[in-house]
Design a protein around this motif. Structure first.
Motif, PDB file in Angstrom:
ATOM      1  N   TYR A 316       0.810  -1.216   0.000  1.00  0.00           N
ATOM      2  CA  TYR A 316       0.000   0.000   0.000  1.00  0.00           C
ATOM      3  C   TYR A 316       0.843   1.267   0.000  1.00  0.00           C
ATOM      4  O   TYR A 316       0.411   2.305  -0.504  1.00  0.00           O
ATOM      5  N   PHE A 319       1.206   3.485  -3.174  1.00  0.00           N
ATOM      6  CA  PHE A 319       0.243   4.511  -3.566  1.00  0.00           C
ATOM      7  C   PHE A 319       0.593   5.853  -2.933  1.00  0.00           C
ATOM      8  O   PHE A 319       0.373   6.908  -3.537  1.00  0.00           O
ATOM      9  N   VAL A 322       3.325   7.075  -5.200  1.00  0.00           N
ATOM     10  CA  VAL A 322       2.815   7.571  -6.479  1.00  0.00           C
ATOM     11  C   VAL A 322       2.303   9.000  -6.327  1.00  0.00           C
ATOM     12  O   VAL A 322       2.594   9.884  -7.133  1.00  0.00           O
ATOM     13  N   GLY A 323       1.529   9.253  -5.264  1.00  0.00           N
ATOM     14  CA  GLY A 323       1.023  10.593  -5.031  1.00  0.00           C
ATOM     15  C   GLY A 323       2.133  11.587  -4.762  1.00  0.00           C
ATOM     16  O   GLY A 323       2.105  12.727  -5.258  1.00  0.00           O
ATOM     17  N   SER A 355      -2.603   8.275  -8.117  1.00  0.00           N
ATOM     18  CA  SER A 355      -2.757   7.092  -7.258  1.00  0.00           C
ATOM     19  C   SER A 355      -4.039   6.346  -7.585  1.00  0.00           C
ATOM     20  O   SER A 355      -4.077   5.110  -7.553  1.00  0.00           O
ATOM     21  N   GLY A 359      -4.243   2.585  -8.773  1.00  0.00           N
ATOM     22  CA  GLY A 359      -5.061   1.642  -8.013  1.00  0.00           C
ATOM     23  C   GLY A 359      -5.968   0.837  -8.909  1.00  0.00           C
ATOM     24  O   GLY A 359      -6.120  -0.384  -8.731  1.00  0.00           O
ATOM     25  N   ALA A 493      -6.437   3.927  -2.537  1.00  0.00           N
ATOM     26  CA  ALA A 493      -5.249   4.432  -3.231  1.00  0.00           C
ATOM     27  C   ALA A 493      -5.295   5.946  -3.380  1.00  0.00           C
ATOM     28  O   ALA A 493      -4.286   6.637  -3.188  1.00  0.00           O
ATOM     29  N   SER A 494      -6.451   6.503  -3.717  1.00  0.00           N
ATOM     30  CA  SER A 494      -6.550   7.951  -3.904  1.00  0.00           C
ATOM     31  C   SER A 494      -6.342   8.696  -2.593  1.00  0.00           C
ATOM     32  O   SER A 494      -5.735   9.775  -2.577  1.00  0.00           O
ATOM     33  N   GLY A 497      -2.663   8.797  -2.012  1.00  0.00           N
ATOM     34  CA  GLY A 497      -2.053   9.794  -2.875  1.00  0.00           C
ATOM     35  C   GLY A 497      -2.287  11.200  -2.374  1.00  0.00           C
ATOM     36  O   GLY A 497      -1.426  12.087  -2.525  1.00  0.00           O
ATOM     37  N   TYR A 515       9.846   4.338   0.502  1.00  0.00           N
ATOM     38  CA  TYR A 515       8.659   3.533   0.217  1.00  0.00           C
ATOM     39  C   TYR A 515       9.005   2.049   0.161  1.00  0.00           C
ATOM     40  O   TYR A 515       8.598   1.326  -0.744  1.00  0.00           O
TER      41      TYR A 515
END
Length: 608
Positions: A316, A319, A322-323, A355, A359, A493-494, A497, A515
């Motif tokens: 997890y 994510f 990614v953000g 993100s 996802g 996921a959002s 992010g 990460y």
């Protein structure tokens, strides 16, 4: 002629249950010892414990407790109050709605553990027990007296099974340990809390306010401990103290009141959190505060995936990365190859959107898997993300993320002319850089909490819970399992992010090493999952509390060096053994883990 042979069942050789005590003393004597020991513990805190101020906290001034003496004072006062409540003294009965004896034993353990730890630390650091003043000896004797008295109180002895005569020596040893553990658990058993009386609304609100103020005070004290010995003492006192309050039934009472006024409690919790930066004189501890909020926000997003939908995600933290990378690339960092500087509202949409896309891309082909297979795939995704950003350095791949050097020199946020990197004066208080980001993360956490509450109470939220409990039954009832799980994956996921966008600006730099799956410093996937499980899966407050503990404790235990993770792992094992449902469990999971125990009156299957 047939001969009938009668067989009889072997006699039950279990040791019968009954009233017993670990230490053979009359009950009146034991209760008097516990009460006197608690009172003497309080008085000993006002005496000098050592002759030199070389020991941290300056425990040399009579009449003015310092450092660890304050913690012994609190534990001793708690022991005294529970002892008085056990006598039925008027005005103290509300302290223990579920019974006093188990709470009395734990509070006595808190005082004893903190006092004797302090005595040992003084002896080791200053060169022997000769450096103790009479106050230290009085504290040691008083806490020992209270402990002996508390564990000499009678309790209901459990039924014990004798060892099998054919058992080996090791089997007999483990059997004795199991029986000993059963007896010890019986000493900490509690009764059923009395029903909660209907109090006036204003009084209930005052109680909730007091609970929130106490929580803020304890958190501020823990995060502001100035030296290692003080923090270890804080862990001993707060750990046994929380257990004592829980056994007394006060935690259950507070939970009932906060559940009754849930909206008011959430608003009060955010107000209490907003007051935290004003309790700090500089940015040193506000820094820890903003990182805790980032960690807690990501953990709450993971709670949607793991706690509500029951999907085990071991990658997890990717994510979050990614953000953070997406926001760093468009926020005007000189090391970004894109050379653009989006305003914050656009950068946060880019981070959360990136993100969300990842996802969906990861979830779409993998969410048809279940259990361990899904966990392995998500673990692989986390490592793929880290290796990808490591190799997109212009040599091993396209020049996007600058490889192991990461995206550096990310500028501070500037929202409507408010520079988050500059100090500001509010109501006479000077608020520094990290305090500014603390308030920003508090607003973002409010959004995440709102999303979690609304989604958890919605039809899609009930579908998540159905899949978590039994996916086959949920599919048979017409729930589109793949779509429901994909929504949980994308939403979680959002939210990660969203937090990653702020993390990129707070840390100035995002690098692949931030990460990893596991690392001594959170956030990472292992710590995030532990925060959700430790705090209480499926609840809103659980992951927030778990994240705060899992960030604060490793940060304060850095002096242990190579033994830090060992001590931390042992603490997690013990906590999961004693409270497997988490610190703040939902009622269903609490019933599942304690189905063989008598459930409190407020904890029923109907309420689960």
């Amino acid at each position: 002629m047939t001969t009938q042979t009668s067989t009889t069942a072997p006699a039950d050789t279990r040791r019968p249950a009954g009233r017993t005590a670990l230490i053979p003393l009359p009950e009146r004597t034991a209760r008097a010892l516990a009460t006197a020991g608690g009172g003497l513990t309080v008085l000993s805190s006002f005496l000098a414990w050592t002759w030199t101020a070389a020991f941290p906290g300056n425990l040399t001034i009579p009449g003015y407790p310092g450092g660890l003496q304050w913690q012994v004072l609190v534990a001793g006062a708690l022991t005294t109050l529970f002892a008085l409540a056990s006598y039925g003294v008027k005005g103290t009965r509300w302290l223990a709605p579920a019974g006093t004896d188990a709470a009395l034993r734990l509070s006595a353990l808190a005082a004893f553990g903190t006092a004797w730890y302090t005595i040992a630390a003084i002896s080791i650091q200053l060169g022997g027990p000769i450096n103790l003043e009479p106050g230290g000896a009085v504290a040691g004797a008083a806490t020992l007296t209270a402990l002996v008295g508390a564990f000499a109180l009678p309790f209901d002895r459990p039924e014990l099974h004798p060892a099998d005569p054919e058992d080996t020596g090791w089997d007999r040893f483990t059997h004795q340990l199991a029986n000993g553990w059963s007896v010890f658990r019986a000493t900490l058993s509690t009764g059923t809390p009395s029903p909660l009386r209907n109090l006036p609304s204003y009084l209930e609100i005052l109680i909730i306010t007091g609970v929130l103020a106490l929580a803020l005070g304890v958190f501020t004290y823990g995060i502001g401990t100035e030296y290692d010995e003080l923090f270890i003492g804080f862990l001993i006192t707060s750990g046994f103290g929380f257990a004592a309050l829980s056994k007394a039934g006060l935690i259950a009472r507070a939970t009932q009141l906060t559940g009754k006024h849930q909206n008011l409690t959430i608003a009060g919790a955010f107000i209490a959190a907003a007051l935290f930066p004003f309790t700090q004189s500089d940015d040193q501890f506000a820094t820890i505060g903003v990182y805790i909020l980032i960690f807690a926000t990501v953990a709450l997003g993971l709670n949607i995936v793991v706690g509500l939908a029951g999907l085990l995600d071991l990658g997890y933290v990717a994510f979050l990365g990614v953000g953070a990378y997406a926001a760093a690339l468009v926020s005007g960092a000189p090391t970004s190859p894109f050379g653009v500087h989006f305003p914050f509202w656009a950068a946060i949409l880019v981070g959360a959107g990136a993100s969300l896309v990842f996802g969906v891309l990861i979830g779409a082909p993998t969410l048809r898997l279940r259990g361990d297979y899904l966990a392995i795939v998500t673990l692989g995704f986390g490592e793929i993300f880290r290796i990808t950003v490591m190799n997109t350095d212009g040599t091993s791949g396209p020049d996007i993320t600058n490889g192991s050097n990461g995206i550096a020199s990310i500028p501070n946020l500037d929202i409507l002319g408010f520079d988050f990197g500059a100090e500001h004066t509010i109501a006479g208080f000077t608020i520094g850089r990290f305090a500014n980001y603390f308030f920003l993360m508090l607003l973002i956490m409010a959004v995440v909490v709102l999303v979690f509450r609304r989604s958890g109470d919605s039809r899609i939220g009930r579908a998540w819970v159905a899949i978590r409990e039994d996916e086959t039954a949920a599919l048979a009832m017409g729930i589109n399992g793949f779509r429901v799980k994909l929504i949980a994956f994308a939403l979680g996921a959002s939210l990660a992010g969203l937090a990653g966008t702020v993390q990129a600006h707070v840390t100035y730099t995002v690098t692949p090493e931030q990460y990893l799956f596991a690392w001594p410093v959170p956030p990472n996937s292992a710590f995030l999952l532990a925060a959700v499980v430790l705090g209480g899966m499926g609840t809103m407050a659980g992951p927030l509390v778990g994240a705060a503990l899992l960030y604060l404790i490793p940060n304060k235990l850095q002096f242990l060096g190579d033994y830090q993770l060992l001590a931390f792992g042992v603490a997690l094992v013990l906590l999961m053994r004693f409270r497997p449902e988490g610190l703040i469990p939902n009622r269903r999971r609490q019933l599942e883990f304690h189905e063989n125990e008598e459930a409190p009156a407020t904890l029923t299957k109907a309420g689960a």
